[in-house]
Design an enzyme around this catalytic site. Structure first.
Site, mmCIF file in Angstrom:
data_model
loop_
_atom_site.group_PDB
_atom_site.id
_atom_site.type_symbol
_atom_site.label_atom_id
_atom_site.label_comp_id
_atom_site.label_asym_id
_atom_site.label_seq_id
_atom_site.Cartn_x
_atom_site.Cartn_y
_atom_site.Cartn_z
ATOM 1 C CE1 TYR A 60 -4.330 -1.434 0.166
ATOM 2 C CE2 TYR A 60 -3.096 -3.162 1.284
ATOM 3 C CZ TYR A 60 -4.236 -2.735 0.635
ATOM 4 O OH TYR A 60 -5.287 -3.610 0.440
ATOM 5 C CD GLU A 110 -6.057 -6.456 1.819
ATOM 6 O OE1 GLU A 110 -4.842 -6.268 2.012
ATOM 7 O OE2 GLU A 110 -6.735 -5.743 1.041
ATOM 8 C CE1 TYR A 150 -11.152 -14.732 -4.858
ATOM 9 C CE2 TYR A 150 -13.504 -14.267 -4.912
ATOM 10 C CZ TYR A 150 -12.222 -13.874 -4.605
ATOM 11 O OH TYR A 150 -11.991 -12.635 -4.054
ATOM 12 C CB THR A 207 -18.223 -22.086 -11.517
ATOM 13 O OG1 THR A 207 -17.984 -20.674 -11.599
ATOM 14 C CG2 THR A 207 -17.854 -22.720 -12.857
ATOM 15 N N GLY A 231 -13.287 -10.992 -12.428
ATOM 16 C CA GLY A 231 -12.399 -9.937 -12.902
ATOM 17 C C GLY A 231 -12.675 -8.642 -12.164
#
Length: 394
Positions: free
Chosen positions: A98, A140, A188, A276, A386
């Protein structure tokens, strides 16, 4: 969240910054990759950089965050931040990166806006940036702690299934023989491959199998670029990866998951390869014995193009209160509908929680129809494969 003085400055300068944000992000990426070419080779999606999609997404997120700080100063836009943080975590983004982004982003702002960037303006937008950055770093950090690792892991391909002419499913297990951490249906993984030019490119693919298995399964659609280049990673996976090969996978991430659905009707709407995460969600609903109505909607070019079609239908059939609506542009056949997805004749029960995945025009159209049918906007959730151009385009 934003100091009173900075809020006034950001409010006054947001139109000018917003009007120039496209040029700012263009210069930012050019300078970033000139100083750190390894980031373009081994972290950023080169296809999205070439198409401009990532630039649009960055511009949209900055403008949206600043606008939210002004319009809702008492709230943090956790939905937007969470979506970005999950993507960053899947890529292994570190807090120190960052600082690198800040250096080159603010250099680009000064270059584009020139003398308009007074010390007061710079301080106000610096505050906006670090509010967003620190919020992402915190989310995160929590995601890394929950997943147990920030580093990718080697997985061996133990199965490859040709679902359609353009979709392949890969089944993988840990190359070290260790345990497989479970995932939440709809999530994912990032898949890293080394390409012919030595670049290590990373892409995200939804887990398309059931939870609780000793292997993971993800399905990859070969990206035909048309006027743009074909998909680098999808083409590599289709052409070169076979049983016995080893891939680098992240832990599962993603916030399009089945939350707050106990006793509630659920609608799963997808188009194309957006099927999916929906198949994984259907498997989870069937495994949990979900008794409330489940509406399954999918659109594709034809039955032959409908990846995981048998699983899609089979999991739905296991649910006691399911209705299935498959739309095909051609060769619909018995039991299916012809044309694009249209919810006009489909009952949507009150209190439905909806999940969407597919091309942006499809999701926009479905969302609008769901709202017309009385579904609350807060109960409509989506996944974009994306860069999130829905956010970028308002």
């Amino acid at each position: 969240m934003l100091s009173e003085r900075s809020a006034a400055t950001v409010r006054a300068t947001l139109p000018a910054v917003g009007a120039a944000i496209g040029e700012i992000t263009e210069r930012f990426y050019a300078q970033l990759f000139a100083a750190h070419p390894e980031l373009l080779r081994n972290l950023f999606n080169r296809g999205n950089q070439a198409s401009g999609a990532q630039k649009q997404a960055l511009a949209g997120s900055i403008a949206a965050f600043a606008t939210h700080l002004l319009e809702h100063p008492e709230q943090r836009p956790d939905a937007m931040l969470g979506r970005i943080a999950h993507k960053h975590a899947s890529l292994g983004v570190a807090p120190e990166q960052y600082d690198v982004v800040h250096e080159h982003l603010f250099a680009a702002i000064v270059e584009v806006l020139g003398e308009a960037v007074t010390p007061e303006v710079a301080a106000a937008w610096d505050e906006v940036y670090w509010l967003m950055a620190h919020a992402l770093i915190a989310i995160e950090k929590r995601l890394y702690e929950e997943s147990g690792s920030r580093e990718p892991r080697a997985w061996e391909v133990v199965g490859r299934v040709e679902e359609t002419a353009d979709v392949v499913t890969f089944r993988v297990r840990p190359a070290d023989g260790g345990p497989v951490r479970d995932f939440r249906a709809g999530q994912y993984v990032s898949v890293g491959v080394e390409l012919a030019d030595g670049a290590r490119q990373i892409r995200q693919y939804s887990l398309s199998g059931a939870q609780g298995e000793s292997v993971r399964q993800f399905s990859v659609k070969r990206v035909h670029g048309g006027a743009a280049p074909d998909g680098e990673v999808s083409d590599h996976l289709h052409a070169h990866v076979r049983e016995g090969d080893v891939l680098q996978l992240s832990e599962p991430y993603g916030d399009l998951v089945l939350d707050d659905i106990a006793g509630r009707p659920v609608l799963l709407a997808s188009a194309g390869i957006g099927v999916t995460p929906m198949v994984a969600m259907l498997a989870a609903l069937a495994g949990d014995g979900h008794g409330a109505p489940v509406t399954v909607v999918h659109g594709d070019r034809s039955p032959a193009d409908h990846a995981l079609r048998a699983d899609h239908a089979a999991y739905a059939e296991k649910l006691p209160e399911s209705s299935v609506h498959f739309f095909y542009e051609r060769d619909a056949g018995p039991g299916a509908r012809s044309g694009l997805v249209d919810l006009t004749g489909i009952a949507v029960p009150a209190g439905t929680r909806a999940y969407l995945c597919g091309p942006l025009p499809f999701m926009r159209a479905v969302r609008a129809q769901l709202i017309e049918k009385g579904v609350a906007p807060a109960d409509i959730h989506y996944e974009v494969f994306g860069p999130d151009l829905w956010l970028a385009q308002g």
